[in-house]
Design an enzyme around this catalytic site. Sequence first.
Site, short mmCIF file in Angstrom:
data_model
loop_
_atom_site.label_atom_id
_atom_site.label_comp_id
_atom_site.label_asym_id
_atom_site.label_seq_id
_atom_site.Cartn_x
_atom_site.Cartn_y
_atom_site.Cartn_z
N PRO A 1 83.57 14.41 -80.57
CA PRO A 1 82.36 15.62 -79.92
C PRO A 1 82.48 14.44 -78.48
CG PRO A 1 81.81 14.35 -81.63
CD PRO A 1 82.54 14.46 -81.58
N ASN B 1 87.72 4.71 -84.57
CA ASN B 1 88.62 3.99 -85.56
C ASN B 1 88.00 5.02 -87.30
OD1 ASN B 1 90.53 2.34 -84.44
ND2 ASN B 1 89.23 0.97 -84.02
N ASP C 1 98.03 3.95 -74.54
CA ASP C 1 97.70 5.82 -74.68
C ASP C 1 96.79 5.30 -74.03
OD1 ASP C 1 100.39 5.75 -76.13
OD2 ASP C 1 99.53 6.23 -78.00
N GLY C 2 96.31 4.94 -73.23
CA GLY C 2 95.51 5.28 -72.46
C GLY C 2 93.83 4.14 -73.00
N ASP D 1 93.79 12.01 -76.02
CA ASP D 1 95.40 11.75 -75.71
C ASP D 1 94.83 10.23 -76.89
OD1 ASP D 1 97.34 12.97 -75.14
OD2 ASP D 1 96.09 12.31 -73.35
N SER E 1 89.75 14.22 -71.26
CA SER E 1 89.33 13.92 -69.75
C SER E 1 90.88 14.50 -69.70
CB SER E 1 89.08 12.52 -69.67
OG SER E 1 87.67 12.10 -69.60
N SER F 1 90.78 17.34 -79.31
CA SER F 1 90.43 15.16 -78.37
C SER F 1 91.27 14.87 -77.61
CB SER F 1 89.77 14.65 -78.90
OG SER F 1 89.56 13.41 -78.59
#
Length: 511
Positions: free
Chosen positions: A172, A207, A488-489, A230, A261, A228
Amino acid sequence: MDEPDASRQQQQQQRRNGPAADARMHGVFTDAETGRLTYALSLSDSCLTVQRINSPSSPPASSEHLDLRDCLGSRAHRGEREDQSAYLCAYFYPYRRRWMASGPVRQRDERRFRLELNSDDNNDDEEDANLREAERWARAIKNNTARHPGNTHGVLFSEVRRPCGVMVLVNPQSGRGQAMALYNGHVQRMLTEADIPHKLVITEHPNHARDLVRNADLTQWDALVILSGDGLLFEVVNGLMDRQDWEKAIQTPLGILPGGSGNALAASVHHYTRESPVWGEDLLTSCGFLLCKGLISGLDLISIRLSSGARLFSFLSLAWGFVADVDIESEQFRQIGELRFLLGTLVRLASLRIYQGKLAFLPAGDQPETDSSSTADNQLLDHLLVPLDQPVPQDWTVVEEQDFVLVLAMFQSHLNEELMAAPDARANDGLIHLFYVTAGISRATLLRLFRAMQSGTHLDYGCPHLVYRRVRALRLEPLSEAGVMTVDGERVEYGPLQAQVHRGAARLIST
């Protein structure tokens, strides 16, 4: 000679009549709102044809052909209270042009019809007979829809759905905190229309998803779906790989819906359909439609070995330098959504950093790697890598020690929702798409490269500081004392690392 002539006449008649000529079901319905307009419905293997029936004095109405490749599902239900009719609903998401959109986008088109059989046509209770007939139509539409999963562009896929359901994981807090609104406004409805049962799980802390899937009974689920950014999928992938039964667990199909985002994987999944680019809620609709179609492809996993000995699994990207700096430093602007990356880029351009390091890689060559899923002894061994304290193998290419502005390894087409870093990449091509930019590039040129990346034309720019290679494995050794590295960001420990691609090791709900 008569048979060929008859055959040609039949083909000509079918062309004149359109898909309705091959219809397997015919029926007469009225409009669901007033019951005043009458429609003739014809269902073929590939099309639902709707034709309005006018009065004898009116000219015949043209037929509308609804492609079942665009259909998510269909259902039937009773009327309310004294209404003995039954109702048939079919849910289509065809591509249509919309004002201000760069190209066609999928738009929801719900069709509702009312059915009331003549009481003389049956000896059963009229209300039950109406419902049975409407249900017969709904089943036929769903069955024919399943035979036409959509445009797969020649790639072979498998159906993933069993009569179980999917777990939908939602962060969220991702993006601008709008993921739950997207679920309530779009996702829940589409899953219901496609008759896919699901369980909503809201993550509560970092996590949480990793811990959950590490211990979950995966036999209860057809797929794990992430609504969500990535980062949540990164948790899920590594949680699956933490399990003792990881070889089976990582075959659980994974779905992605854009709710963050960056939304890079979601943008990549849409890109693989070869349709015009879309953004925002149009991207969510596209990915939701693909999810409900329930087709899967292989998904490459990239094994990343850090200097501490830790092993991570990536599906999207590895970055050092400019891209990683922008990704992490723009976190402070998260409330403005995807614009955070633009703002972060401008801030970092104002004080461009240079990083010293070493880079080596194994060129891909002409032959593609074999799918990991088809390997007899599938242990995901990093057979292309040697320990970090040893020289790379002789068949690797070693880039001379130099100053870099950025090093970026891409495993999908998109870096974020609007940046197409590797336009030729595919979800399971078995390749690492390696880019690096050397020092000496001007700020203006670097900005032009990122602007060109919006259309995937940055490689056409001919910039001598930009290098692109297709590789199977790489080693990156930063020599600068301070810096940021991301997978992965997500920020990872800074230091030497190496990576190898494992083709098709996971499964992605795609097209």
